[in-house]
Structure formats: structure tokens, C-alpha cells
Design a protein around this motif. Structure first.
Motif, mmCIF file in Angstrom:
data_model
loop_
_atom_site.group_PDB
_atom_site.id
_atom_site.type_symbol
_atom_site.label_atom_id
_atom_site.label_comp_id
_atom_site.label_asym_id
_atom_site.label_seq_id
_atom_site.Cartn_x
_atom_site.Cartn_y
_atom_site.Cartn_z
ATOM 1 N N HIS A 201 -28.125 60.565 -8.487
ATOM 2 C CA HIS A 201 -26.775 60.029 -8.616
ATOM 3 C C HIS A 201 -26.220 59.746 -7.216
ATOM 4 C CE1 HIS A 201 -26.750 60.901 -12.868
ATOM 5 N NE2 HIS A 201 -27.122 62.141 -12.613
ATOM 6 N N PRO A 202 -25.787 58.527 -6.936
ATOM 7 C CA PRO A 202 -25.351 58.146 -5.585
ATOM 8 C C PRO A 202 -24.304 59.041 -4.947
ATOM 9 C CG PRO A 202 -25.624 56.188 -6.931
ATOM 10 C CD PRO A 202 -25.811 57.362 -7.850
ATOM 11 N N PRO A 203 -23.288 59.573 -5.668
ATOM 12 C CA PRO A 203 -22.283 60.397 -4.975
ATOM 13 C C PRO A 203 -22.859 61.604 -4.250
ATOM 14 C CG PRO A 203 -21.494 59.758 -7.147
ATOM 15 C CD PRO A 203 -22.934 59.367 -7.089
ATOM 16 N N TYR A 204 -24.034 62.070 -4.671
ATOM 17 C CA TYR A 204 -24.612 63.243 -4.021
ATOM 18 C C TYR A 204 -25.136 62.936 -2.627
ATOM 19 C CZ TYR A 204 -24.107 65.990 -8.241
ATOM 20 O OH TYR A 204 -23.579 66.681 -9.299
ATOM 21 N N ARG A 205 -25.286 61.663 -2.280
ATOM 22 C CA ARG A 205 -25.744 61.331 -0.931
ATOM 23 C C ARG A 205 -24.763 61.862 0.112
ATOM 24 N NH1 ARG A 205 -26.315 54.975 -1.946
ATOM 25 N NH2 ARG A 205 -24.133 55.455 -2.462
ATOM 26 N N VAL A 222 -30.790 61.021 3.440
ATOM 27 C CA VAL A 222 -30.647 61.186 1.998
ATOM 28 C C VAL A 222 -30.754 59.808 1.348
ATOM 29 C CG1 VAL A 222 -29.231 62.096 0.128
ATOM 30 C CG2 VAL A 222 -29.088 63.125 2.403
ATOM 31 N N LEU A 223 -31.604 59.725 0.337
ATOM 32 C CA LEU A 223 -31.934 58.448 -0.302
ATOM 33 C C LEU A 223 -31.819 58.571 -1.810
ATOM 34 C CD1 LEU A 223 -33.487 55.576 -0.204
ATOM 35 C CD2 LEU A 223 -35.553 56.955 -0.481
ATOM 36 N N LYS A 224 -31.217 57.587 -2.457
ATOM 37 C CA LYS A 224 -31.311 57.483 -3.913
ATOM 38 C C LYS A 224 -32.688 56.924 -4.212
ATOM 39 C CE LYS A 224 -29.265 55.564 -8.111
ATOM 40 N NZ LYS A 224 -30.594 55.200 -8.682
ATOM 41 N N GLY A 225 -33.589 57.810 -4.596
ATOM 42 C CA GLY A 225 -34.984 57.433 -4.696
ATOM 43 C C GLY A 225 -35.546 57.550 -6.089
ATOM 44 N N GLY A 226 -36.817 57.237 -6.208
ATOM 45 C CA GLY A 226 -37.493 57.245 -7.495
ATOM 46 C C GLY A 226 -37.403 58.586 -8.193
ATOM 47 N N GLY A 227 -36.781 58.608 -9.374
ATOM 48 C CA GLY A 227 -36.669 59.836 -10.144
ATOM 49 C C GLY A 227 -35.852 60.916 -9.453
ATOM 50 N N ASP A 237 -33.364 47.069 -0.414
ATOM 51 C CA ASP A 237 -32.640 47.551 0.755
ATOM 52 C C ASP A 237 -31.594 48.543 0.242
ATOM 53 O OD1 ASP A 237 -31.465 47.995 3.170
ATOM 54 O OD2 ASP A 237 -30.647 45.970 3.412
ATOM 55 N N ILE A 238 -31.867 49.816 0.411
ATOM 56 C CA ILE A 238 -31.072 50.877 -0.196
ATOM 57 C C ILE A 238 -30.225 51.559 0.870
ATOM 58 C CG2 ILE A 238 -31.180 53.054 -1.485
ATOM 59 C CD1 ILE A 238 -33.915 52.105 -2.562
ATOM 60 N N ALA A 239 -28.964 51.802 0.551
ATOM 61 C CA ALA A 239 -28.081 52.516 1.475
ATOM 62 C C ALA A 239 -28.560 53.948 1.633
ATOM 63 C CB ALA A 239 -26.651 52.485 0.967
ATOM 64 N N ILE A 240 -28.588 54.426 2.873
ATOM 65 C CA ILE A 240 -28.998 55.799 3.140
ATOM 66 C C ILE A 240 -27.905 56.491 3.957
ATOM 67 C CG2 ILE A 240 -31.494 55.639 2.920
ATOM 68 C CD1 ILE A 240 -31.706 54.899 5.808
ATOM 69 N N PHE A 241 -27.831 57.792 3.774
ATOM 70 C CA PHE A 241 -26.814 58.616 4.407
ATOM 71 C C PHE A 241 -27.503 59.792 5.078
ATOM 72 C CE2 PHE A 241 -24.866 56.186 1.127
ATOM 73 C CZ PHE A 241 -23.546 55.979 1.495
ATOM 74 N N GLY A 242 -26.780 60.433 5.981
ATOM 75 C CA GLY A 242 -27.368 61.605 6.600
ATOM 76 C C GLY A 242 -26.745 61.972 7.909
ATOM 77 N N LEU A 243 -27.577 62.523 8.786
ATOM 78 C CA LEU A 243 -27.134 63.016 10.089
ATOM 79 C C LEU A 243 -28.113 62.550 11.155
ATOM 80 C CD1 LEU A 243 -26.538 66.724 8.990
ATOM 81 C CD2 LEU A 243 -24.731 65.042 9.396
ATOM 82 N N TRP A 249 -24.023 59.791 9.636
ATOM 83 C CA TRP A 249 -24.730 58.541 9.921
ATOM 84 C C TRP A 249 -25.038 57.831 8.593
ATOM 85 C CZ3 TRP A 249 -29.669 57.630 8.023
ATOM 86 C CH2 TRP A 249 -30.342 56.517 8.534
ATOM 87 N N THR A 250 -24.943 56.517 8.594
ATOM 88 C CA THR A 250 -25.338 55.730 7.434
ATOM 89 C C THR A 250 -26.185 54.556 7.913
ATOM 90 O OG1 THR A 250 -23.342 54.360 7.525
ATOM 91 C CG2 THR A 250 -23.271 56.322 6.120
#
Length: 323
Positions: A201-205, A222-227, A237-243, A249-250
Motif C-alpha cells: 500500500h503506497p502510504p506505507y512508503r 522503500v518501493l511499492k513492489g511486486g506482492g 517508473d515507480i516513485a521511491i522514498f527513503g533516506l 529523500w524521494t
């Protein structure tokens, strides 16, 4: 220790209930880890949090409390923590295992840990480990020893912490996912300086990224990935979040191939993992899943300025490195 004070914080009613502070969440998890913790209170806390929605402070506190129950890691820490706690939704083969192996071939020790045995045979991470060439540890000392020898290991949750496994399996009783799933992704049991995490689920990123920052992690993707795993679809091209260096950082993943396929459209027989690695199977899409996922992980640990180029070089040279 009683859990009643934590139930009251969350469940006092409209206008009076509130979120827990990080210290309160840490205390709640430490109390839940006790073998004599009241199961009714544990269920109440988990479901009240689900109804309210967890905050980053609560997830960070739960992770800190869970981590405090673990023994010290008996050896050098891995460079990369790779949790794998898919929620049982349908997906294809766990190609990300080959990506993790590729990262380890670059001299980046990788600790995989998780719980996936409830998945269908084609997607079962544990059944796929031998085909991916990744050893499974019997316990924490065994995991540390295998990591030191081979640079990569999978540690099952029940071997890492039987109590955390019990808390996770409360989903079977409650009928709903709880924040224990997210907590386990944040656990980082060996204290790696970098981590990759998948979400469904995207909000968890953002939630996981913010919690990791509170916990002091320096590098995270953090990636919204397969399963719900850390596995990239190479045509998206998937949005990614993290540090990066401890700062939020995004970014975006970019695309590696032009294809209109689902991850599940790649080969589904577990033997395809070893066949692809050994060159007996030629499948551009499956190969691209591996390479794009590995590139993101290599970027996360700062192994190179160009993760995609390094992943390709490692892939082309994999037979010699695996020998």
C-alpha cells in the motif's frame, strides 16, 4: 508489566484517545514481547492501532521495543538489511532473491529475513531459496556465520524471534493485518546501516521512511513492489522514498525495458531462478526484474554512482563470481 495503560491511551474514546509517543510505543512492545502478556490486551492494542492508523513514532517505538528483545548480533553487521514479509497476495516468482544474490556478489553482505511460507508454491520465497543459491539459517548464530562466509543468508522469522512470530500469526486469529507486519520490516535485527523495504500500500512508503529516520537509519529505499516485496517492475517508473545520509529523500526508479507485462507473466516454475542465473534460460523480462531491483539496492548502499551499470557488469560476470 500490564498493557492496560497503553490500551487506555488508544481507546479512551472520541476526543480523549491519542497516539502513543515513541517511548510509550517502545514500552508497549516490550510488554507484548513478555510471554505472560494478556492476549486480549495485545489484540486490543493491535486493532485500535489499525483503526486509528499508525504514526511513524509508534512504528519506530514498536521496532525499538522488538529489537531490544533480540540477542546481540554475534558478528559483523551486514551492509544491507532486506526484509521479506509479503502478505500472501498473488505474485510471480521471487526474482528479487537473485537481485539480492547479485548485490552480495558485489561484496555487499545481505541479510534477508522474513516469513513467507503461507504463499502459493510458485511464489514461496523459502521454497525458492535453493534455486536462488541462498542459504537458510537455522538460528541467529548460524545466520551470522553463513553471512561471514558467503555474504548472504536468509533468516526465518521463527528462528529470529519465536515471540515475534506468535505476534505476527495473530492475523490468523484477528482476521486482519496488524502493525506487526510493518514493525518487522523496520526490525533490522543485525543493525545494518542500510535497508531496502517493499510495501503493498503506497502510504506505507512515507510511514516506513519516517520511522526509519527516527530510528537513526542512514540509507533506505522503500518501493511499492511486486506482492509487497522489494522488487521492481522494470517497465515502470515507480516513485521511491527513503533516506540518504539520514535525510528524507524521494526519487523515481526509471524504466529498463519497454514492455506491457505483469511480474507474474515471467516464468513461474521455481527452477527458472537457477536456470536464469546459470544462463540456461534466456528471458529479457525476468532478467530486467533482477537487474533493476539490484540496481536500486546498490544505489541504496552507495556501492556505485551508477547502480544500473554495476548491476549489468555483475550480471555479465556472475558465473566467475559465483564459483
Amino acid at each position: 508489566m500490564t498493557l492496560a495503560p497503553y490500551v487506555r491511551i488508544l481507546g479512551r474514546g472520541q476526543g480523549r484517545a491519542r497516539s502513543m509517543t515513541i517511548d510509550e510505543a517502545t514500552g508497549a512492545m516490550e510488554a507484548m514481547m513478555a510471554p505472560d502478556a494478556a492476549p486480549e490486551a495485545i489484540g486490543a492494542i493491535l486493532m485500535l492501532l489499525r483503526m486509528k492508523g499508525e504514526t511513524a513514532e509508534e512504528i519506530a517505538g514498536f521496532a525499538a521495543g522488538a529489537r531490544s528483545s533480540l540477542p546481540d548480533w554475534p558478528g559483523p553487521a551486514p551492509a544491507l538489511d532486506w526484509p521479506t514479509y509479503a502478505a500472501g497476495r498473488s505474485r510471480g516468482l521471487p526474482w528479487f532473491l537473485l537481485a539480492a544474490r547479485l548485490v552480495a556478489q558485489a561484496g555487499v553482505p545481505v541479510l534477508l529475513h522474513g516469513w513467507n511460507s503461507h504463499q502459493s508454491p510458485g511464489a514461496n520465497v523459502r521454497d525458492a531459496l535453493p534455486e536462488a543459491g541462498i542459504p537458510r539459517a537455522a538460528d541467529i548464530p548460524d545466520a551470522a556465520a553463513r553471512l561471514a562466509r558467503g555474504g548472504i543468508v536468509y533468516l526465518p522469522l521463527e528462528a529470529l524471534s519465536p515471540r515475534l512470530m506468535e505476534l505476527l500469526r495473530l492475523r490468523d486469529v484477528l482476521g486482519l493485518r496488524s502493525c506487526i507486519n510493518t514493525t518487522l520490516r523496520m526490525l533490522n535485527p543485525a543493525g545494518a546501516p542500510a535497508a531496502v523495504q517493499g510495501v503493498f500500500h503506497p502510504p506505507y512508503r512515507e510511514l516506513q521512511s519516517d520511522a526509519a529516520g527516527i530510528l537513526g537509519l542512514k540509507e533506505l529505499t522503500v518501493l511499492k513492489g511486486g506482492g509487497g516485496e522489494f522488487e521492481h517492475h522494470p517497465a515502470k517508473d515507480i516513485a521511491i522514498f527513503g533516506l540518504r545520509d539520514g535525510q528524507s529523500w524521494t526519487g523515481g526508479t526509471g524504466t529498463l525495458v519497454d514492455a506491457h507485462q505483469r511480474l507474474a507473466d515471467a516464468p513461474t516454475e521455481p527452477g527458472a531462478l537457477s536456470a536464469l542465473w546459470e544462463g540456461r534460460l534466456q528471458d529479457e523480462f525476468a532478467e530486467s526484474i533482477v537487474l533493476s531491483t539490484a540496481a536500486l539496492a546498490l544505489d541504496t548502499v552507495g556501492a556505485t554512482d551508477d547502480g544500473a551499470a554495476m548491476a549489468r557488469a555483475l550480471w555479465d560476470d556472475r558465473s566467475r563470481r559465483a564459483a
